[in-house]
Design a protein around this motif. Structure first.
Motif, PDB file in Angstrom:
ATOM      1  N   ILE A  16       1.019  -1.646  -0.043  1.00  0.00           N
ATOM      2  CA  ILE A  16      -0.641  -0.128  -0.082  1.00  0.00           C
ATOM      3  C   ILE A  16       0.814   1.051  -0.132  1.00  0.00           C
ATOM      4  N   ALA A  17       0.941   2.221  -1.105  1.00  0.00           N
ATOM      5  CA  ALA A  17       1.154   2.659  -1.172  1.00  0.00           C
ATOM      6  C   ALA A  17       0.936   3.960  -1.004  1.00  0.00           C
ATOM      7  N   ILE A  18       1.354   4.678   0.021  1.00  0.00           N
ATOM      8  CA  ILE A  18       0.807   6.228  -0.253  1.00  0.00           C
ATOM      9  C   ILE A  18       1.506   7.635   0.011  1.00  0.00           C
ATOM     10  N   PRO A  19       1.520   7.939  -1.746  1.00  0.00           N
ATOM     11  CA  PRO A  19       3.298   9.127  -1.709  1.00  0.00           C
ATOM     12  C   PRO A  19       2.220  10.812  -0.702  1.00  0.00           C
ATOM     13  N   CYS A  20       2.928  12.002  -0.332  1.00  0.00           N
ATOM     14  CA  CYS A  20       2.041  12.681   1.272  1.00  0.00           C
ATOM     15  C   CYS A  20       3.206  13.956   0.796  1.00  0.00           C
ATOM     16  N   PHE A  21       2.457  14.836   0.891  1.00  0.00           N
ATOM     17  CA  PHE A  21       2.897  16.369   0.802  1.00  0.00           C
ATOM     18  C   PHE A  21       2.422  17.259   2.189  1.00  0.00           C
ATOM     19  N   ASN A  22       3.763  17.111   3.282  1.00  0.00           N
ATOM     20  CA  ASN A  22       2.432  18.405   4.536  1.00  0.00           C
ATOM     21  C   ASN A  22       1.370  17.918   4.418  1.00  0.00           C
ATOM     22  N   GLU A  23       1.476  16.338   5.579  1.00  0.00           N
ATOM     23  CA  GLU A  23      -0.033  15.345   5.952  1.00  0.00           C
ATOM     24  C   GLU A  23       0.508  15.263   7.303  1.00  0.00           C
ATOM     25  N   GLU A  24       1.274  15.877   8.060  1.00  0.00           N
ATOM     26  CA  GLU A  24       1.684  15.436   9.232  1.00  0.00           C
ATOM     27  C   GLU A  24       0.399  15.093  10.368  1.00  0.00           C
ATOM     28  N   GLU A  25      -0.786  15.869   9.870  1.00  0.00           N
ATOM     29  CA  GLU A  25      -1.938  15.487  11.022  1.00  0.00           C
ATOM     30  C   GLU A  25      -2.841  14.040  10.187  1.00  0.00           C
ATOM     31  N   ASN A  26      -2.420  13.521   9.412  1.00  0.00           N
ATOM     32  CA  ASN A  26      -3.949  12.625   8.745  1.00  0.00           C
ATOM     33  C   ASN A  26      -2.936  11.167   8.729  1.00  0.00           C
ATOM     34  N   ILE A  27      -1.147  11.248   8.821  1.00  0.00           N
ATOM     35  CA  ILE A  27      -0.721   9.820   8.771  1.00  0.00           C
ATOM     36  C   ILE A  27      -1.116   8.554  10.044  1.00  0.00           C
ATOM     37  N   GLU A  28      -1.117   8.996  11.023  1.00  0.00           N
ATOM     38  CA  GLU A  28      -1.457   8.036  12.309  1.00  0.00           C
ATOM     39  C   GLU A  28      -3.046   7.926  11.670  1.00  0.00           C
ATOM     40  N   SER A  29      -3.784   8.270  11.409  1.00  0.00           N
ATOM     41  CA  SER A  29      -4.848   8.690  11.054  1.00  0.00           C
ATOM     42  C   SER A  29      -5.263   7.327  10.273  1.00  0.00           C
ATOM     43  N   ILE A  30      -4.172   7.641   9.221  1.00  0.00           N
ATOM     44  CA  ILE A  30      -4.690   6.855   7.821  1.00  0.00           C
ATOM     45  C   ILE A  30      -4.117   4.902   7.858  1.00  0.00           C
ATOM     46  N   TYR A  31      -3.385   5.209   8.828  1.00  0.00           N
ATOM     47  CA  TYR A  31      -2.778   4.071   9.798  1.00  0.00           C
ATOM     48  C   TYR A  31      -3.399   3.342   9.838  1.00  0.00           C
ATOM     49  N   GLN A  32      -3.758   3.578  10.812  1.00  0.00           N
ATOM     50  CA  GLN A  32      -5.528   2.955  12.046  1.00  0.00           C
ATOM     51  C   GLN A  32      -6.637   2.833  11.726  1.00  0.00           C
ATOM     52  N   ARG A  33      -6.345   3.698  10.268  1.00  0.00           N
ATOM     53  CA  ARG A  33      -8.079   2.846   9.536  1.00  0.00           C
ATOM     54  C   ARG A  33      -7.698   1.270   8.477  1.00  0.00           C
ATOM     55  N   ILE A  34      -6.249   2.133   7.551  1.00  0.00           N
ATOM     56  CA  ILE A  34      -5.949   0.479   6.788  1.00  0.00           C
ATOM     57  C   ILE A  34      -6.250  -0.040   7.690  1.00  0.00           C
ATOM     58  N   ILE A  35      -5.589  -0.351   8.808  1.00  0.00           N
ATOM     59  CA  ILE A  35      -5.525  -1.956  10.006  1.00  0.00           C
ATOM     60  C   ILE A  35      -6.686  -2.214  10.346  1.00  0.00           C
ATOM     61  N   SER A  36      -7.549  -1.023  10.300  1.00  0.00           N
ATOM     62  CA  SER A  36      -8.693  -0.966  11.362  1.00  0.00           C
ATOM     63  C   SER A  36     -10.479  -1.805  10.691  1.00  0.00           C
ATOM     64  N   ASP A  37      -9.727  -1.236   9.223  1.00  0.00           N
ATOM     65  CA  ASP A  37     -10.726  -1.750   7.788  1.00  0.00           C
ATOM     66  C   ASP A  37     -10.553  -2.658   6.614  1.00  0.00           C
ATOM     67  N   ILE A  38      -9.277  -2.730   6.655  1.00  0.00           N
ATOM     68  CA  ILE A  38      -8.351  -3.952   5.835  1.00  0.00           C
ATOM     69  C   ILE A  38      -8.803  -5.747   6.555  1.00  0.00           C
ATOM     70  N   ASN A  39      -9.321  -6.244   5.310  1.00  0.00           N
ATOM     71  CA  ASN A  39      -9.093  -7.566   6.412  1.00  0.00           C
ATOM     72  C   ASN A  39      -8.579  -8.559   5.918  1.00  0.00           C
ATOM     73  N   PHE A  40      -7.264  -7.946   6.123  1.00  0.00           N
ATOM     74  CA  PHE A  40      -5.464  -8.609   6.024  1.00  0.00           C
ATOM     75  C   PHE A  40      -6.063  -9.976   6.055  1.00  0.00           C
ATOM     76  N   LYS A  41      -5.741 -10.756   6.850  1.00  0.00           N
ATOM     77  CA  LYS A  41      -6.255 -12.074   8.102  1.00  0.00           C
ATOM     78  C   LYS A  41      -7.164 -12.892   6.899  1.00  0.00           C
ATOM     79  N   GLU A  42      -7.931 -12.355   6.780  1.00  0.00           N
ATOM     80  CA  GLU A  42      -9.162 -13.228   6.301  1.00  0.00           C
ATOM     81  C   GLU A  42      -9.298 -12.945   5.086  1.00  0.00           C
ATOM     82  N   LEU A  43      -7.709 -11.987   4.035  1.00  0.00           N
ATOM     83  CA  LEU A  43      -7.787 -12.027   2.392  1.00  0.00           C
ATOM     84  C   LEU A  43      -6.787 -13.258   1.657  1.00  0.00           C
ATOM     85  N   GLY A  44      -6.423 -13.289   3.594  1.00  0.00           N
ATOM     86  CA  GLY A  44      -4.553 -14.014   3.360  1.00  0.00           C
ATOM     87  C   GLY A  44      -3.717 -13.184   2.741  1.00  0.00           C
TER      88      GLY A  44
END
Length: 317
Positions: A7-35
């Motif tokens: 998962i590639a995420i280009p960023c430019f002056n996004e310090e306020e959003n980085i932790e939030s998007i990481y948490q959303r990725i981990i919580s919303d994408i079912n990596f284990k179920e998708l194998g």
């Protein structure tokens, strides 16, 4: 073996959003179920705030986070090339850091990918938080580009998409410096399918796309994706020639009927200005293409990396 997803995420002056998007990725994408084994790659495009510091904090705390920091601001198009070059997985997801691209959609993208689609692109139904003018001009631009280009362009489809390994390898081989990646997706081809979504407003901060940068992107798209503007000179030549011929017939007939006249200075001025404008337009179009040929002929590297900390480096350590 489990398939690997980057998962590639280009960023430019996004310090306020980085932790939030990481948490959303981990919580919303079912990596284990998708194998899936996954790696999240943040690409800093020359940020002036503390974006890189947030990368480092996340990377130290989580083994699935990598980051690459570029030496300056190259633009999102080049930042995506960094992702293509780094890629050594089975599939690639590109998404923005502002959470306008919902991570939960990745679950459906992976399912479509496993059905045999090589390019699963997200198509926007609604654009919350964007003005009427921006939405309409975007629609008009894609309609224009679709009519003048030989390769079709998909409207309302951005860079939020899942790409199979063979698509990434194909895109990686296209090394032009004047890039319009939304067009390159169609240039390389492969089996595509759309998945629709509603774009949410930005979580924090303002869009980095100013009106000027959007105009530059539109010009880049037209001049790098099609040669149709070069034909304008030909059409203008035919139009001016036809106009001159008709005017000559008019003057000839008028002279036969009313006799010669000494007036005509305003007509001459108008014709000179009109022809001068046509010439300048033609030269400007030729100059745009010539400038791009000049830049491509330099064959410079597309980017330089200032710092990186990747998943492979963590394994070695």
């Amino acid at each position: 073996m489990m398939q690997k997803l980057l998962i590639a995420i280009p960023c430019f002056n996004e310090e306020e959003n980085i932790e939030s998007i990481y948490q959303r990725i981990i919580s919303d994408i079912n990596f284990k179920e998708l194998g899936l084994e996954h790696e999240i790659l943040f690409i800093d495009d020359g940020s002036k705030d503390h974006t890189v510091d947030v990368f480092k904090k996340l990377s130290d705390a989580h083994d699935d986070v990598s980051y690459i920091s570029l030496s300056r601001n190259y633009g999102k198009e080049t930042a995506m090339v960094v992702a293509f070059d780094y890629f050594h997985h089975d599939a690639l997801i590109i998404m923005d850091a502002d959470l306008q691209h919902p991570p939960v959609l990745v679950n459906d993208m992976v399912k479509l990918w496993r059905l045999g689609y090589d390019d699963v692109y997200a198509k926007r139904n609604k654009r919350e938080g964007e003005g009427w003018f921006k939405i309409k001009t975007s629609q008009w631009f894609y309609k224009l580009l679709g009519k003048i280009s030989k390769t079709p362009v998909t409207p309302d489809a951005g860079d939020f998409r899942l790409l199979d390994k063979k698509v990434v390898v194909a895109l990686r081989s296209l090394r032009e410096s004047q890039r319009y990646t939304k067009g390159l997706y169609n240039v390389v081809g492969f089996k595509k399918v759309a998945i629709e979504f509603d774009a949410a407003p930005r979580l924090h901060g303002k869009s980095k796309w100013s009106f000027r940068s959007l105009v530059n992107l539109a010009l880049e798209g037209i001049t790098s994706y099609t040669t149709a503007p070069l034909r304008i000179s030909t059409f203008l030549g035919f139009i001016v020639s036809a106009f001159a011929f008709i005017y000559m017939i008019y003057v000839f007939i008028k002279t036969l009927i009313t006799g010669p006249t000494q007036s005509g200075f305003p007509t001459i001025v108008i014709l000179v200005l009109f022809l001068g404008g046509c010439i300048l337009i033609s030269n400007g179009i030729l100059g745009e293409y010539l400038a791009r040929v000049f830049m491509e002929s330099k064959n410079r590297p597309l980017y330089f990396i200032e710092e990186k900390h990747t998943h492979d480096q963590k394994k070695d350590n």
